[in-house]
Design an enzyme around this catalytic site. Structure first.
Site, mmCIF file in Angstrom:
data_model
loop_
_atom_site.group_PDB
_atom_site.id
_atom_site.type_symbol
_atom_site.label_atom_id
_atom_site.label_comp_id
_atom_site.label_asym_id
_atom_site.label_seq_id
_atom_site.Cartn_x
_atom_site.Cartn_y
_atom_site.Cartn_z
ATOM 1 N N ASP A 47 0.821 -1.203 0.000
ATOM 2 C CA ASP A 47 0.000 0.000 0.000
ATOM 3 C C ASP A 47 0.860 1.260 0.000
ATOM 4 O O ASP A 47 1.856 1.347 0.732
ATOM 5 C CB ASP A 47 -0.889 -0.014 1.243
ATOM 6 C CG ASP A 47 -1.718 1.232 1.381
ATOM 7 O OD1 ASP A 47 -2.650 1.404 0.584
ATOM 8 O OD2 ASP A 47 -1.428 2.051 2.281
ATOM 9 N N GLU A 80 1.239 -0.586 -5.132
ATOM 10 C CA GLU A 80 0.274 0.472 -5.455
ATOM 11 C C GLU A 80 1.084 1.673 -5.928
ATOM 12 O O GLU A 80 1.584 2.458 -5.140
ATOM 13 C CB GLU A 80 -0.567 0.851 -4.242
ATOM 14 C CG GLU A 80 -1.625 1.896 -4.590
ATOM 15 C CD GLU A 80 -2.287 2.520 -3.375
ATOM 16 O OE1 GLU A 80 -3.438 2.960 -3.502
ATOM 17 O OE2 GLU A 80 -1.645 2.578 -2.299
#
Length: 616
Positions: free
Chosen positions: A265, A327
């Site tokens: 993330d 990401e």
């Protein structure tokens, strides 16, 4: 987590789950089930299934655990619910599931604020439930990829509690602290003064992605800490080697339990400018009323690549081709290439290519733009494997972003065709295969996502793309037996659901199943080089996948407009000869009998996939 476009605890497992882990790990490395190898559907395709690591041709599927399946009737999805639905995922053709954070968390950001990296939040289950899910997934050749949030923790994590207790605490330097500057000092802006304490203000103009200053004052230490996102998500100090060790240890904990890898993330934001220079202003204000800033000093700093190389080396010590997925919202393909490690291929195996599927607040179908970006992924990544994605938990669903109101079904099929016939690993988001829509709250009091509360009405939050999975036409769409669910089920669930679409041969769900099946079983679609055709056509995207090992080449033609388009294609550029074709899949009935690449008329937003009769 991104701000680019939106804009019951078990502390250890029992012996029984541990034995289950060891047993299933043995299956992966024995001849029974080889990690990195998929079942052989036929002798004819056997060779195609041993052509690289499992993730190279995978269809990945993101699950937002709160919203997939509730197994215990509390209105919130959980791990056992995911396990119950593995057979559906197998029937769809999914190779791996990425589960959004299911760790213990205060749920300020619905799990992206982690308070313990080595446990499961009680609302989602236990470590034993996770072990069971991993084991059941392996029985179906479905791997489990976990979301790993390394940029920050929850402010309730013990690391931060210790860090914020005293300047002399051994963990104080695990986070990014600063004394601030005098409120009456030179060059202090009015914005900084809004966040002053004890005569001091934040050291610069950095803004939190979710509203307000990125610096929060802690009286106990008379300092500010930095938070790229919510104030309850303090940033870790990755310049401290102890932080890297602790985070890598947390990853090893899960790798030892059998997860297939991690989706990382907000990974470009691990480092901040050590000089704490002000970000340049980009003009205007955001939904929270803060100035819009560029993020050249808080994202994608060069130091992050050293961490990723060390992380890759750590992960590669494990058997079975464990994978790192990033990401990575980046400005262009050249920047994306750096996240692979360029020609060295020593960083992420699969940084997400967000350039294709997400490009602003007003996404539109543009054949020229799609052609350019797909071609760059094919030719400018040093042979690395692209990863395409059109949907995730942070953005309005592609159904709504690309829809025109009249051809939504056809457009959804076209996007699926791009995703699943390109030479790229594919990432789907739960419900994408059904045509689930974004169900944005209409009243502020119904909003659950904090960014939607603070930004209302300009920013309504991300609840709309996180609604419960639509399984059937029963109560709560088959998601939960609870009287209420954590988010309401969209009103169209009685017709848009798995049960109904499985029974309809021409449904969007079955369109996805057909594409995934072709992609899995056809060597050309798995491995064939992708070459663009008719490159000056602004309305139709067409390309050939060159034949592999004697298998015929495949041509894909996609009409990106609401008007019929007639095309004639010459595949010789891809060293493919022949103009006779047979149709493999199309959503245009009139094209099912197409036998030539000359004068093909594609109806509005039509998708056509054909196999060339001969190739050299």
């Amino acid at each position: 987590m991104t701000t680019k476009l939106r804009h019951r605890n078990a502390s250890s497992s029992s012996w029984l789950p541990l034995l289950a882990i060891l047993a299933t790990s043995a299956l992966w490395t024995s001849g029974s089930i080889a990690l990195g190898q998929t079942p052989q559907p036929s002798t004819a395709t056997a060779a195609a299934h041993n052509d690289g690591p499992w993730w190279k041709h995978a269809v990945l599927y993101e699950i937002y655990p709160r919203s997939f399946q509730d197994s215990n009737g509390d209105g919130i999805g959980d791990l056992n619910g995911i396990t119950q639905r593995l057979d559906y995922l197998k029937s769809l053709g999914i190779d791996a599931i990425w589960i959004a954070p299911m760790y213990p968390s205060p749920q300020v950001d619905f799990g992206y604020d982690i308070s313990d990296y080595q446990a499961v939040d009680p609302q989602y289950g236990t470590l034993a439930d996770m072990d069971h899910l991993i084991a059941e997934g392996k029985q179906r050749n479905i791997r489990v990829v976990l979301d790993m949030v390394l940029n920050h923790t929850s402010d309730k994590h013990q690391w931060f509690i210790d860090s914020a207790s005293s300047r002399t605490n051994p963990k104080h330097d695990w986070y990014v602290w600063n004394d601030g500057v005098p409120a009456n000092g030179p060059n202090v802006t009015a914005y900084q003064k809004r966040f002053g304490h004890e005569g001091r203000v934040p050291p610069n103009n950095w803004v939190s992605g979710f509203g307000g200053s990125a610096w929060e004052w802690v009286p106990a230490v008379h300092q500010f800490y930095y938070h790229k996102f919510y104030k309850q998500q303090p940033d870790l100090n990755w310049r401290n080697p102890a932080v890297e060790k602790a985070c890598f240890d947390a990853m090893r904990f899960w790798l030892d339990r059998g997860v297939a890898g991690f989706r990382l993330d907000a990974i470009p934001t691990l480092f901040e400018d050590p000089q704490l220079r002000n970000e340049p202003e980009a003009g205007g204000i955001n939904a929270q009323g803060d100035p819009n800033l560029k993020d050249i000093y808080t994202s994608n700093l060069s130091e992050v690549h050293g961490v990723i190389r060390r992380m890759r080396a750590m992960v590669e010590k494990y058997p079975g081709n464990r994978v790192l997925i990033g990401e990575t919202y980046l400005p262009d393909t050249a920047a994306l290439n750096e996240w692979y490690g360029g020609a060295k291929h020593d960083e992420l195996q699969l940084p997400m290519d967000m350039l294709l599927g997400f490009h602003g607040d007003h996404d539109k179908l543009d054949a020229t733009r799609f052609r350019k970006l797909i071609n760059e992924a094919e030719t400018q990544l040093n042979g690395s494997q692209p990863l395409f994605v059109f949907d995730n938990h942070d953005n309005v669903r592609s159904w709504d972003r690309y829809a025109d109101g009249d051809h939504n079904q056809a457009i959804a099929r076209l996007l699926a065709a791009v995703l699943l016939t390109s030479r790229a690993t594919a990432l789907m988001y739960y419900g994408e295969e059904l045509g689930m829509v974004t169900s944005t709250p209409t009243r502020k009091e119904d909003v659950k996502d904090p960014i939607g509360i603070t930004g209302w009405p300009k920013e309504k939050g991300r609840d709309g793309e996180r609604t419960p999975m639509q399984w059937d036409d029963s109560k709560n769409a088959g998601f939960s037996e609870s009287s209420t669910t954590w988010l309401p089920v969209p009103s169209n669930y009685s017709t848009i659901n798995v049960k109904a679409e499985e029974l309809e041969p021409d449904s969007l769900l079955n369109w996805h199943k057909q594409l995934i099946s072709m992609r899995r079983d056809n060597p050309t679609l798995r491995d064939g080089k992708q070459v663009m055709l008719d490159e000056s056509n602004p309305s139709v995207l067409s390309y050939v996948r060159e034949g592999v090992a004697g298998n015929p080449a495949i041509v894909v033609a996609l009409n990106f407009t609401d008007q019929p388009q007639t095309i004639s294609l010459d595949p010789s550029k891809a060293k493919v000869s022949g103009n006779t074709v047979n149709t493999l899949l199309t959503n245009a009935p009139g094209l099912k009998q197409t036998t030539s690449l000359q004068n093909i008329t594609l109806p509005p937003y039509a998708s056509w996939i054909g196999q060339i009769g001969s190739n050299k």
